[in-house]
Design an enzyme around this catalytic site. Structure first.
Site, PDB file in Angstrom:
ATOM      1  N   ASN A 168      -3.217  -0.725  37.783  1.00 38.11           N
ATOM      2  CA  ASN A 168      -2.460   0.498  38.102  1.00 38.11           C
ATOM      3  C   ASN A 168      -2.970   1.043  39.433  1.00 38.11           C
ATOM      4  O   ASN A 168      -4.051   1.623  39.489  1.00 38.11           O
ATOM      5  CB  ASN A 168      -2.683   1.502  36.955  1.00 38.11           C
ATOM      6  CG  ASN A 168      -2.044   2.848  37.226  1.00 38.11           C
ATOM      7  OD1 ASN A 168      -1.244   2.999  38.150  1.00 38.11           O
ATOM      8  ND2 ASN A 168      -2.396   3.835  36.405  1.00 38.11           N
TER       9      ASN A 168
ATOM     10  N   LYS B 195      -1.942   3.497  41.057  1.00 40.52           N
ATOM     11  CA  LYS B 195      -1.777   4.954  41.187  1.00 40.52           C
ATOM     12  C   LYS B 195      -1.201   5.267  42.574  1.00 40.52           C
ATOM     13  O   LYS B 195      -0.443   4.462  43.102  1.00 40.52           O
ATOM     14  CB  LYS B 195      -3.087   5.680  40.904  1.00 40.52           C
ATOM     15  CG  LYS B 195      -3.706   5.229  39.577  1.00 40.52           C
ATOM     16  CD  LYS B 195      -4.800   6.107  39.093  1.00 40.52           C
ATOM     17  CE  LYS B 195      -5.327   5.546  37.772  1.00 40.52           C
ATOM     18  NZ  LYS B 195      -6.322   6.404  37.159  1.00 40.52           N
TER      19      LYS B 195
ATOM     20  N   HIS C 155       1.135   8.090  31.094  1.00 36.76           N
ATOM     21  CA  HIS C 155      -0.233   8.081  31.618  1.00 36.76           C
ATOM     22  C   HIS C 155      -0.790   9.501  31.576  1.00 36.76           C
ATOM     23  O   HIS C 155      -0.071  10.466  31.810  1.00 36.76           O
ATOM     24  CB  HIS C 155      -0.245   7.534  33.048  1.00 36.76           C
ATOM     25  CG  HIS C 155      -1.626   7.247  33.526  1.00 36.76           C
ATOM     26  ND1 HIS C 155      -2.482   8.237  33.967  1.00 36.76           N
ATOM     27  CD2 HIS C 155      -2.328   6.089  33.576  1.00 36.76           C
ATOM     28  CE1 HIS C 155      -3.642   7.694  34.282  1.00 36.76           C
ATOM     29  NE2 HIS C 155      -3.575   6.383  34.061  1.00 36.76           N
TER      30      HIS C 155
ATOM     31  N   GLU D 235      -2.444  11.143  33.591  1.00 38.01           N
ATOM     32  CA  GLU D 235      -2.252  11.938  34.816  1.00 38.01           C
ATOM     33  C   GLU D 235      -0.857  12.547  34.838  1.00 38.01           C
ATOM     34  O   GLU D 235      -0.657  13.644  35.355  1.00 38.01           O
ATOM     35  CB  GLU D 235      -2.522  11.062  36.050  1.00 38.01           C
ATOM     36  CG  GLU D 235      -4.011  10.792  36.197  1.00 38.01           C
ATOM     37  CD  GLU D 235      -4.392   9.456  36.798  1.00 38.01           C
ATOM     38  OE1 GLU D 235      -3.541   8.795  37.425  1.00 38.01           O
ATOM     39  OE2 GLU D 235      -5.563   9.048  36.612  1.00 38.01           O
TER      40      GLU D 235
ATOM     41  N   GLU E  63      -6.199   4.956  26.446  1.00 36.81           N
ATOM     42  CA  GLU E  63      -7.014   5.374  27.581  1.00 36.81           C
ATOM     43  C   GLU E  63      -7.636   6.728  27.270  1.00 36.81           C
ATOM     44  O   GLU E  63      -7.004   7.771  27.484  1.00 36.81           O
ATOM     45  CB  GLU E  63      -6.157   5.485  28.836  1.00 36.81           C
ATOM     46  CG  GLU E  63      -5.498   4.188  29.237  1.00 36.81           C
ATOM     47  CD  GLU E  63      -5.124   4.190  30.718  1.00 36.81           C
ATOM     48  OE1 GLU E  63      -5.638   3.326  31.434  1.00 36.81           O
ATOM     49  OE2 GLU E  63      -4.350   5.045  31.147  1.00 36.81           O
TER      50      GLU E  63
ATOM     51  N   GLY F 129     -11.385   7.081  35.510  1.00 37.99           N
ATOM     52  CA  GLY F 129     -11.864   7.404  36.852  1.00 37.99           C
ATOM     53  C   GLY F 129     -13.194   8.145  36.867  1.00 37.99           C
ATOM     54  O   GLY F 129     -13.604   8.676  37.897  1.00 37.99           O
TER      55      GLY F 129
ATOM     56  N   SER G 297     -12.228   3.300  33.338  1.00 38.93           N
ATOM     57  CA  SER G 297     -13.437   2.784  34.000  1.00 38.93           C
ATOM     58  C   SER G 297     -13.798   1.369  33.569  1.00 38.93           C
ATOM     59  O   SER G 297     -14.978   1.019  33.424  1.00 38.93           O
ATOM     60  CB  SER G 297     -14.623   3.739  33.787  1.00 38.93           C
ATOM     61  OG  SER G 297     -14.325   4.999  34.341  1.00 38.93           O
TER      62      SER G 297
HETATM   63  P1  PGA Z   1      -9.666   3.776  35.910  1.00 36.39           P
HETATM   64  O1  PGA Z   1      -8.164   4.188  35.542  1.00 36.39           O
HETATM   65  O2  PGA Z   1      -9.802   2.312  35.647  1.00 36.39           O
HETATM   66  O3  PGA Z   1      -9.803   4.114  37.372  1.00 36.39           O
HETATM   67  O4  PGA Z   1     -10.564   4.600  35.032  1.00 36.39           O
HETATM   68  C1  PGA Z   1      -7.493   3.620  34.454  1.00 36.39           C
HETATM   69  C2  PGA Z   1      -6.093   4.185  34.366  1.00 36.39           C
HETATM   70  O5  PGA Z   1      -5.928   5.371  34.641  1.00 36.39           O
HETATM   71  O6  PGA Z   1      -5.118   3.468  34.056  1.00 36.39           O
END
Ligand code: PGA
Length: 252
Positions: free
Chosen positions: A9, A11, A97, A99, A169, A175, A215
């Site tokens: 992803n 983003k 997601h 976010e 997640e 992140g 992560s």
């Molecule tokens: P990350 O994000 O691997 O940077 O923690 C995962 C995601 O949001 O899909």
């Protein structure tokens, strides 16, 4: 055997030129060295979709959008519909997601509309769920995920469920550098598979691909992926470097 998947992803990263060059590099890597164990998916911003689709065509890597509109078409300035995504050649879309849930206030009902539209337009959906830190601390993670799935997904028919991939997640791990332990991931994935079994039966539950995200990196991927109910990963930060991303795919 259910499908294993590793999805990157991006983003809101990489401009057009950087994105196309990156997709080209990943495509070439998997032409020379096809990944037999996992399907590899690039989840790009909307603007990259058609260019990346052209690059990935006839290769071994699949393409996903990161979001879609909750309405089919019309006067919704700035939105991109499921039909439009499908017309680029993409086969997948990420919906729900954290976010999107947090920064754009997308609730379960809206996510259910998006999921239904995506499925109706021939896309497969990577549907994200997961609890925030305070919910885990209050031991509410299971009830939160249950609600997200019941309201977001469980209106679908068993046939449509075949086009769903669930990504667990935990929001506190996205992140942040904090990762769920392999046991925490397994425990939630097993719970999710159990919910799907209750609602749709054994076969749907057995075939459902459940990804872990948060992560995930080359150093922890192998241990997380070794758990029986973890069928791959949704990778954010570590998907922006080809060496890290391909190392995670190899961890499968
Ligand atoms: P990350 O994000 O691997 O940077 O923690 C995962 C995601 O949001 O899909």
């Amino acid at each position: 055997m259910r499908k294993k998947i590793v999805a990157g992803n991006w983003k809101m990263n990489m401009d057009m030129q950087e994105g196309l060059a990156f997709a080209q590099a990943v495509d070439e890597y998997y032409r020379v060295k096809p990944s037999t164990k996992a399907e590899v998916i690039l989840c790009t911003p909307f603007i990259h979709l058609s260019g990346v689709a052209e690059i990935l065509k006839n290769g071994n890597v699949s393409l996903s959008a990161q979001n879609c509109a909750s309405e089919p078409s019309g006067a919704y300035t700035g939105e991109v519909s499921a039909t439009m995504i499908k017309s680029t050649g993409a086969g997948y879309v990420i919906i729900g997601h954290s976010e999107r849930r947090t920064y754009y206030h997308e609730d379960d009902k809206l996510l259910n509309r998006k999921t239904t539209l995506a499925i109706d337009n021939g896309l497969s959906v990577i549907f994200c769920c997961g609890e925030v830190k305070a919910e885990r601390e209050a031991e509410k993670q299971f009830s939160v995920v249950r609600r997200q799935l019941e309201e977001g997904l469980f209106t679908l028919s068993a046939d449509d469920m075949k086009r769903i991939i669930i990504a667990y997640e935990p929001v506190w791990a996205i992140g942040t550098g904090l990762t769920a332990t392999p046991n925490q991931a397994q425990e939630m994935h097993q719970y999710i598979r159990g919910l799907v079994k209750e609602k749709y039966g054994n076969e749907s539950a057995d075939q459902l691909t459940i990804l872990y995200g948060g992560s995930c990196k080359p150093s922890n991927a192998r241990e997380i992926f070794s758990k029986p109910d973890v069928d791959g990963g949704l990778i954010g930060g570590a998907s922006l470097k080809k060496e890290d991303f391909t190392a995670i795919v190899e961890a499968i």
